[in-house]
Design a protein around this motif. Structure first.
Motif, PDB file in Angstrom:
ATOM      1  N   GLU A 108     -18.161   3.199  -7.985  1.00  0.00           N
ATOM      2  CA  GLU A 108     -18.512   1.842  -8.059  1.00  0.00           C
ATOM      3  C   GLU A 108     -17.418   0.697  -8.769  1.00  0.00           C
ATOM      4  N   GLY A 109     -17.235  -0.414  -8.312  1.00  0.00           N
ATOM      5  CA  GLY A 109     -16.129  -1.317  -8.985  1.00  0.00           C
ATOM      6  C   GLY A 109     -15.015  -1.048  -7.982  1.00  0.00           C
ATOM      7  N   VAL A 110     -13.966  -1.545  -8.736  1.00  0.00           N
ATOM      8  CA  VAL A 110     -12.622  -1.618  -8.006  1.00  0.00           C
ATOM      9  C   VAL A 110     -11.636  -0.215  -8.309  1.00  0.00           C
ATOM     10  N   TYR A 111     -11.180   0.163  -7.142  1.00  0.00           N
ATOM     11  CA  TYR A 111     -10.295   1.215  -7.227  1.00  0.00           C
ATOM     12  C   TYR A 111      -8.896   0.744  -6.579  1.00  0.00           C
ATOM     13  N   ASN A 112      -7.665   1.403  -7.077  1.00  0.00           N
ATOM     14  CA  ASN A 112      -6.388   1.357  -6.267  1.00  0.00           C
ATOM     15  C   ASN A 112      -6.332   2.129  -5.284  1.00  0.00           C
ATOM     16  N   ALA A 113      -6.501   1.896  -3.811  1.00  0.00           N
ATOM     17  CA  ALA A 113      -6.376   2.744  -2.672  1.00  0.00           C
ATOM     18  C   ALA A 113      -4.821   2.930  -2.538  1.00  0.00           C
ATOM     19  N   VAL A 114      -4.041   3.746  -3.223  1.00  0.00           N
ATOM     20  CA  VAL A 114      -2.752   3.990  -2.949  1.00  0.00           C
ATOM     21  C   VAL A 114      -2.493   5.571  -3.358  1.00  0.00           C
ATOM     22  N   ALA A 115      -1.204   6.002  -2.829  1.00  0.00           N
ATOM     23  CA  ALA A 115      -0.889   7.254  -3.157  1.00  0.00           C
ATOM     24  C   ALA A 115      -0.379   7.336  -4.778  1.00  0.00           C
ATOM     25  N   PRO A 116      -0.235   8.630  -4.940  1.00  0.00           N
ATOM     26  CA  PRO A 116      -0.001   8.648  -6.684  1.00  0.00           C
ATOM     27  C   PRO A 116       1.488   8.194  -6.759  1.00  0.00           C
ATOM     28  N   HIS A 117       2.355   8.370  -5.994  1.00  0.00           N
ATOM     29  CA  HIS A 117       4.061   8.097  -6.123  1.00  0.00           C
ATOM     30  C   HIS A 117       4.587   6.958  -5.333  1.00  0.00           C
ATOM     31  N   PRO A 118       4.396   5.866  -6.035  1.00  0.00           N
ATOM     32  CA  PRO A 118       5.091   4.815  -5.340  1.00  0.00           C
ATOM     33  C   PRO A 118       6.508   4.774  -5.285  1.00  0.00           C
ATOM     34  N   VAL A 119       7.202   4.239  -4.417  1.00  0.00           N
ATOM     35  CA  VAL A 119       8.733   4.117  -4.260  1.00  0.00           C
ATOM     36  C   VAL A 119       9.173   2.942  -4.095  1.00  0.00           C
ATOM     37  N   THR A 120      10.615   2.626  -4.517  1.00  0.00           N
ATOM     38  CA  THR A 120      11.218   1.258  -4.149  1.00  0.00           C
ATOM     39  C   THR A 120      11.217   0.978  -2.601  1.00  0.00           C
ATOM     40  N   ASN A 121      11.691   0.051  -2.273  1.00  0.00           N
ATOM     41  CA  ASN A 121      12.024  -0.442  -0.598  1.00  0.00           C
ATOM     42  C   ASN A 121      13.289   0.596  -0.623  1.00  0.00           C
ATOM     43  N   LYS A 122      14.144   0.551  -1.283  1.00  0.00           N
ATOM     44  CA  LYS A 122      15.416   1.290  -1.038  1.00  0.00           C
ATOM     45  C   LYS A 122      15.026   2.904  -0.688  1.00  0.00           C
ATOM     46  N   GLU A 123      14.368   3.072  -1.594  1.00  0.00           N
ATOM     47  CA  GLU A 123      13.983   4.838  -1.646  1.00  0.00           C
ATOM     48  C   GLU A 123      13.256   4.789  -0.303  1.00  0.00           C
ATOM     49  N   PHE A 124      12.278   4.021   0.044  1.00  0.00           N
ATOM     50  CA  PHE A 124      11.283   3.980   1.404  1.00  0.00           C
ATOM     51  C   PHE A 124      12.270   4.215   2.457  1.00  0.00           C
TER      52      PHE A 124
END
Length: 303
Positions: free
Chosen positions: A220-236
């Motif tokens: 219920e409520g708000v959730y961030n629907a993202v994977a646990p390990h964000p990366v920088t654009n350069k790493e991506f």
């Protein structure tokens, strides 16, 4: 457990995959469509946000509504007219659903809506949680207005969930094929400074998260629907080149060049959000693709 799911934006990138996965799990799926097609793979009901019109049989059909409809962010240049369309398509469609839910005798148990991590604006290196402050740019304003319209559905006593979605990775559309094209041509390069964070999620994990939100009434409520390990654009960009077995040849693509090509839409690629998945993980949800390398391999292992 399976019931009847009504999806707006069902023919889009996320809606198509989610529909397939729901059917596989024994759910019945119907789509809202401006032009319902008798030959469609899915049952479809007519709606038209501009009129505004919604076939009330759609609302009486549904046990759950998943709201994904909204004009694509990367489909066209952001003229003033296009920006209005991006905002209105999200807010007006939610309002139409709300009005129909108010009017009809229905049995909708849950309403699950998309939103975006763009709500946090350009947050630099700061790790953003669901309680973090909002940004002030165009996308942040769109997400704020969208979420405000969704919250009214909670007031009808319907369990309401908002998924603030990151960059959805799929080889069928969205950002990934656009980023992969220059890499394939051996012209891949980080965008802008390359230091901006990209919070991503594999499309299958996102769809599994939506299904979990239907089935688990604690959501219920708000959730961030993202994977646990964000990366920088350069790493991506580096990971993408590696998974496609291509070298990265060019230096960075400068911000001014992107501004020239994309106009204000360059906001999408030049501003970053480093977004926390902790709240989702605390629900016990497990990701199939925790790391970018695994996610990209699922699309490019055959190359």
């Amino acid at each position: 457990m399976p019931g009847k799911i009504l999806i707006t934006g069902g023919s889009g990138l996320i809606g198509s995959r989610l529909s397939e996965m729901l059917i596989d799990q024994g759910y019945e799926v119907a789509h809202l469509s401006r032009s319902p097609d008798k030959f469609s793979h899915y049952k479809s009901f007519r709606w038209d946000v501009k009129e505004p019109y919604l076939d009330e049989n759609a609302i009486t059909y549904a046990d759950y509504i998943i709201h994904l409809a909204g004009a694509g962010l990367a489909d066209e240049k952001w003229t003033n007219a296009r920006k209005k369309e991006i905002l209105r398509s999200r807010v007006d469609s939610t309002q139409l659903l709300l009005d129909s839910l108010r009017k009809c005798d229905h049995h909708v148990k849950g309403f699950i809506s998309a939103s975006g991590v763009g709500i946090y604006g350009d947050a630099g290196d700061q790790l953003m949680s669901e309680e973090s402050t909002y940004g002030e740019d165009f996308l942040a304003e769109v997400c704020k207005a969208w979420e405000a319209s969704v919250w009214q559905i909670k007031d009808l006593g319907i369990r309401t969930v908002i998924m603030r979605t990151g960059i959805v990775l799929s080889d069928k559309g969205g950002a990934l094929p656009q980023m992969a094209r220059p890499v394939k041509l051996m012209a891949g390069a980080p965008l802008g400074s390359g230091r901006q964070y990209m919070s991503w999620i594999h499309i299958d994990d996102l769809c599994r998260l939506y299904i979990r939100a239907i089935e688990d009434t604690h959501f219920e409520g708000v959730y961030n629907a993202v994977a646990p390990h964000p990366v920088t654009n350069k790493e991506f960009t580096k990971e993408l080149a590696e998974s496609m077995h291509r070298p990265l040849v060019l230096p960075k693509v400068p911000s001014f060049a992107l501004n020239l090509m994309l106009g204000e839409m360059s906001e999408v690629v030049l501003t970053g959000q480093r977004v926390s998945a902790n709240k989702v993980m605390h629900t016990g949800f497990t990701y199939e693709y925790n790391y970018l390398e695994e996610a990209l391999e699922s699309f490019y292992k055959q190359d």
